[in-house]
Write a protein that holds these residues in place. Sequence first.
Motif, PDB file in Angstrom:
ATOM      1  N   VAL A 244      22.136   0.411  32.427  1.00  0.00           N
ATOM      2  CA  VAL A 244      21.673   1.511  33.283  1.00  0.00           C
ATOM      3  C   VAL A 244      21.534   1.063  34.744  1.00  0.00           C
ATOM      4  CG1 VAL A 244      19.181   1.219  32.857  1.00  0.00           C
ATOM      5  CG2 VAL A 244      20.104   3.492  33.350  1.00  0.00           C
TER       6      VAL A 244
ATOM      7  N   LEU B 271      24.991   1.379  36.205  1.00  0.00           N
ATOM      8  CA  LEU B 271      25.368   2.799  36.356  1.00  0.00           C
ATOM      9  C   LEU B 271      24.635   3.429  37.539  1.00  0.00           C
ATOM     10  CD1 LEU B 271      25.353   3.960  32.629  1.00  0.00           C
ATOM     11  CD2 LEU B 271      27.349   3.811  34.121  1.00  0.00           C
ATOM     12  N   LEU B 272      23.331   3.145  37.631  1.00  0.00           N
ATOM     13  CA  LEU B 272      22.562   3.763  38.722  1.00  0.00           C
ATOM     14  C   LEU B 272      23.055   3.284  40.087  1.00  0.00           C
ATOM     15  CD1 LEU B 272      18.971   3.810  37.186  1.00  0.00           C
ATOM     16  CD2 LEU B 272      20.406   5.788  37.705  1.00  0.00           C
TER      17      LEU B 272
ATOM     18  N   GLU C 280      26.081   5.244  40.768  1.00  0.00           N
ATOM     19  CA  GLU C 280      25.728   6.652  41.001  1.00  0.00           C
ATOM     20  C   GLU C 280      25.114   6.843  42.381  1.00  0.00           C
ATOM     21  OE1 GLU C 280      22.783   8.235  38.270  1.00  0.00           O
ATOM     22  OE2 GLU C 280      22.339   9.856  39.702  1.00  0.00           O
TER      23      GLU C 280
ATOM     24  N   ILE D  74      32.071   2.663  29.620  1.00  0.00           N
ATOM     25  CA  ILE D  74      31.455   3.967  29.938  1.00  0.00           C
ATOM     26  C   ILE D  74      32.135   4.595  31.158  1.00  0.00           C
ATOM     27  CG2 ILE D  74      29.341   5.074  30.809  1.00  0.00           C
ATOM     28  CD1 ILE D  74      27.747   3.164  28.998  1.00  0.00           C
TER      29      ILE D  74
ATOM     30  N   GLY E 269      35.543   5.855  30.583  1.00  0.00           N
ATOM     31  CA  GLY E 269      35.509   7.109  29.809  1.00  0.00           C
ATOM     32  C   GLY E 269      35.394   8.348  30.680  1.00  0.00           C
ATOM     33  N   ILE E 270      34.870   8.192  31.901  1.00  0.00           N
ATOM     34  CA  ILE E 270      34.772   9.367  32.781  1.00  0.00           C
ATOM     35  C   ILE E 270      35.784   9.284  33.925  1.00  0.00           C
ATOM     36  CG2 ILE E 270      32.402  10.032  32.240  1.00  0.00           C
ATOM     37  CD1 ILE E 270      31.525   8.455  34.755  1.00  0.00           C
TER      38      ILE E 270
ATOM     39  N   PRO F 115      35.034   7.392  44.476  1.00  0.00           N
ATOM     40  CA  PRO F 115      35.074   8.859  44.537  1.00  0.00           C
ATOM     41  C   PRO F 115      33.719   9.496  44.248  1.00  0.00           C
ATOM     42  CG  PRO F 115      36.085   8.064  42.500  1.00  0.00           C
ATOM     43  CD  PRO F 115      35.753   6.845  43.311  1.00  0.00           C
ATOM     44  N   VAL F 116      32.743   8.647  43.855  1.00  0.00           N
ATOM     45  CA  VAL F 116      31.408   9.195  43.549  1.00  0.00           C
ATOM     46  C   VAL F 116      30.674   9.574  44.841  1.00  0.00           C
ATOM     47  CG1 VAL F 116      29.196   8.667  42.446  1.00  0.00           C
ATOM     48  CG2 VAL F 116      31.320   7.784  41.458  1.00  0.00           C
TER      49      VAL F 116
ATOM     50  N   ILE G  59      32.165  10.906  25.152  1.00  0.00           N
ATOM     51  CA  ILE G  59      31.698  11.516  26.402  1.00  0.00           C
ATOM     52  C   ILE G  59      32.487  12.796  26.726  1.00  0.00           C
ATOM     53  CG2 ILE G  59      33.127  10.115  27.962  1.00  0.00           C
ATOM     54  CD1 ILE G  59      29.459  10.931  28.602  1.00  0.00           C
ATOM     55  N   ASP G  60      33.771  12.831  26.383  1.00  0.00           N
ATOM     56  CA  ASP G  60      34.557  14.041  26.673  1.00  0.00           C
ATOM     57  C   ASP G  60      34.013  15.239  25.896  1.00  0.00           C
ATOM     58  OD1 ASP G  60      36.161  12.672  28.354  1.00  0.00           O
ATOM     59  OD2 ASP G  60      37.834  12.429  26.941  1.00  0.00           O
TER      60      ASP G  60
ATOM     61  N   ALA H   7      18.652   7.616  29.941  1.00  0.00           N
ATOM     62  CA  ALA H   7      18.898   7.312  31.360  1.00  0.00           C
ATOM     63  C   ALA H   7      20.377   7.001  31.585  1.00  0.00           C
ATOM     64  CB  ALA H   7      18.028   6.138  31.800  1.00  0.00           C
ATOM     65  N   MET H   8      20.975   6.259  30.657  1.00  0.00           N
ATOM     66  CA  MET H   8      22.396   5.909  30.805  1.00  0.00           C
ATOM     67  C   MET H   8      23.287   7.138  30.725  1.00  0.00           C
ATOM     68  SD  MET H   8      22.413   2.500  28.476  1.00  0.00           S
ATOM     69  CE  MET H   8      24.077   2.721  27.930  1.00  0.00           C
TER      70      MET H   8
ATOM     71  N   SER I 195      22.853   9.313  33.828  1.00  0.00           N
ATOM     72  CA  SER I 195      23.512   8.719  34.991  1.00  0.00           C
ATOM     73  C   SER I 195      25.035   8.869  34.872  1.00  0.00           C
ATOM     74  CB  SER I 195      23.115   7.238  35.114  1.00  0.00           C
ATOM     75  OG  SER I 195      23.756   6.653  36.209  1.00  0.00           O
ATOM     76  N   THR I 196      25.564   8.621  33.681  1.00  0.00           N
ATOM     77  CA  THR I 196      27.015   8.757  33.470  1.00  0.00           C
ATOM     78  C   THR I 196      27.473  10.185  33.782  1.00  0.00           C
ATOM     79  OG1 THR I 196      26.863   7.106  31.718  1.00  0.00           O
ATOM     80  CG2 THR I 196      28.866   8.429  31.764  1.00  0.00           C
TER      81      THR I 196
ATOM     82  N   ARG J 200      25.982  12.347  35.694  1.00  0.00           N
ATOM     83  CA  ARG J 200      25.860  12.626  37.139  1.00  0.00           C
ATOM     84  C   ARG J 200      27.016  11.993  37.898  1.00  0.00           C
ATOM     85  NH1 ARG J 200      19.997  11.841  36.229  1.00  0.00           N
ATOM     86  NH2 ARG J 200      20.339   9.638  36.642  1.00  0.00           N
ATOM     87  N   ILE J 201      27.394  10.774  37.506  1.00  0.00           N
ATOM     88  CA  ILE J 201      28.539  10.128  38.172  1.00  0.00           C
ATOM     89  C   ILE J 201      29.789  10.990  37.982  1.00  0.00           C
ATOM     90  CG2 ILE J 201      30.106   8.132  38.102  1.00  0.00           C
ATOM     91  CD1 ILE J 201      27.694   6.382  37.373  1.00  0.00           C
ATOM     92  N   ALA J 202      30.017  11.413  36.726  1.00  0.00           N
ATOM     93  CA  ALA J 202      31.215  12.222  36.436  1.00  0.00           C
ATOM     94  C   ALA J 202      31.190  13.511  37.254  1.00  0.00           C
ATOM     95  CB  ALA J 202      31.286  12.524  34.947  1.00  0.00           C
TER      96      ALA J 202
ATOM     97  N   LYS K 208      29.595  14.043  40.154  1.00  0.00           N
ATOM     98  CA  LYS K 208      29.793  13.746  41.580  1.00  0.00           C
ATOM     99  C   LYS K 208      31.259  13.483  41.881  1.00  0.00           C
ATOM    100  CE  LYS K 208      25.688  11.609  43.569  1.00  0.00           C
ATOM    101  NZ  LYS K 208      25.182  10.302  44.014  1.00  0.00           N
ATOM    102  N   MET K 209      31.935  12.760  40.968  1.00  0.00           N
ATOM    103  CA  MET K 209      33.358  12.463  41.185  1.00  0.00           C
ATOM    104  C   MET K 209      34.167  13.736  41.320  1.00  0.00           C
ATOM    105  SD  MET K 209      33.924   9.522  38.336  1.00  0.00           S
ATOM    106  CE  MET K 209      35.710   9.518  38.396  1.00  0.00           C
ATOM    107  N   ARG K 210      33.740  14.765  40.597  1.00  0.00           N
ATOM    108  CA  ARG K 210      34.496  16.030  40.580  1.00  0.00           C
ATOM    109  C   ARG K 210      33.861  17.073  41.486  1.00  0.00           C
ATOM    110  NH1 ARG K 210      34.535  13.035  36.249  1.00  0.00           N
ATOM    111  NH2 ARG K 210      36.468  12.752  35.077  1.00  0.00           N
ATOM    112  N   LYS K 211      32.905  16.630  42.271  1.00  0.00           N
ATOM    113  CA  LYS K 211      32.202  17.513  43.219  1.00  0.00           C
ATOM    114  C   LYS K 211      31.611  18.745  42.521  1.00  0.00           C
ATOM    115  CE  LYS K 211      34.236  15.490  47.160  1.00  0.00           C
ATOM    116  NZ  LYS K 211      34.188  14.193  46.491  1.00  0.00           N
TER     117      LYS K 211
END
Lengths: 139, 220
Positions: free
Chosen positions: A50, A53-54, A57, A92, A95-96, A134-135, B9-10, B43-44, B47-48, B50-52, B54-57
Amino acid sequence: MTGEQKRTLALYYCQNVPASGEKERQDLEEKYRKSIRLFPLPCSGRLETVHLLLALEEFADMAYIITCPEGECRYSEGNKRAKKRVGRTRAIIAGIGLEEERIGIIIGSKDNQMSLSDYASIAMENALKLPSSPVHSRP
Amino acid sequence: MITGEQKPIDEIREMISPYKRILVLGCASCVAECAAGGEKEAAMLASTLRIAAKMRKENVLIKEKTLDRQCVRDFIISLDDIIGKYDVVLSLGCGAGVQAVAEIFPEVPIIPALNTGFLGETKDQGYWVESCLGCGDCMLYHFGGICPLARCSKQLLNGPCGGSMDGRCEIDPDVECAWHLIVDRLTKFGALDRLENIYPPKDWSRKQGKGPRKIVREDQ
Ligand code: SF4
Ligand code: SF4
């Protein structure tokens, strides 16, 4: 590799890495200004997925963990654990759709002892090979 | 302990895609023990996501919270003050936790983020193994504390199949032969004669087939 860097790096490091004291931390912060944010850890095994990741992020283009050499962890397994957590975090973010190279690990070498500053240079060189994250929409 | 594993995740992102305000809800009990749905995992995942986003706006709000137990009303009602801020709850509880939250907050969609697995034990760090099927009529006394329903690949009740090698199961040599263990344990306790009984096929009606099972205790 000084002054205005175009990438922001989160650098977690084991405090047992040579020259990783408070003075070195301040010098590095001065050298890299806002491009590197330093997070000392009593052992790299304290790093959690985490945290990485944070960092990605909230501010970083890339997050790195610097560990002591394998077999030299004071707490026996810390650096191995850090390696597994790096692997997990990479899976992780892949995966996104984020490049897994945005998470890095540098395992110290017994034969070639480097200072925190050396590690920071390597990490920053690697960071500059990747585009901005890109984040974060930066100009 | 009830075990679970996070869904891909998808699949999670697809399920939450219509929503803009998402509460990722962990459970600090069983699913925390099996590192799937506790505070850290909530939390993980948050966060994941939120990152995804943000990447895609994508303009979404994603927060996380963890309850001590997601299957107990007394803990769930603590969401009362905050649940109105969200369009959806992404639950990291087991299937029971997801449904318990859904029942107490029927106006909010509750989406599972885990695939609920089995009743098991923590054997080592990061290693969990099934040990009970919740059959409703425990036979562990007869079998020296080793469950042949959960641990014998063929669920045999009247002795081994004869295929085990060096104490390992012939179906999966990674696991110990449950019957090897049963015989060892009963021998150790001088109770091998328990195996002289013939055990009829298991009566599964105490496990399923009559709707949800219930336990009612007047003293509680
Ligand atoms: S919801 Fe209940 S049963 Fe499910 S993991 Fe949480 S405590 Fe365990
Ligand atoms: S006999 Fe039934 S209750 Fe007992 S351990 Fe096996 S499955 Fe679980």
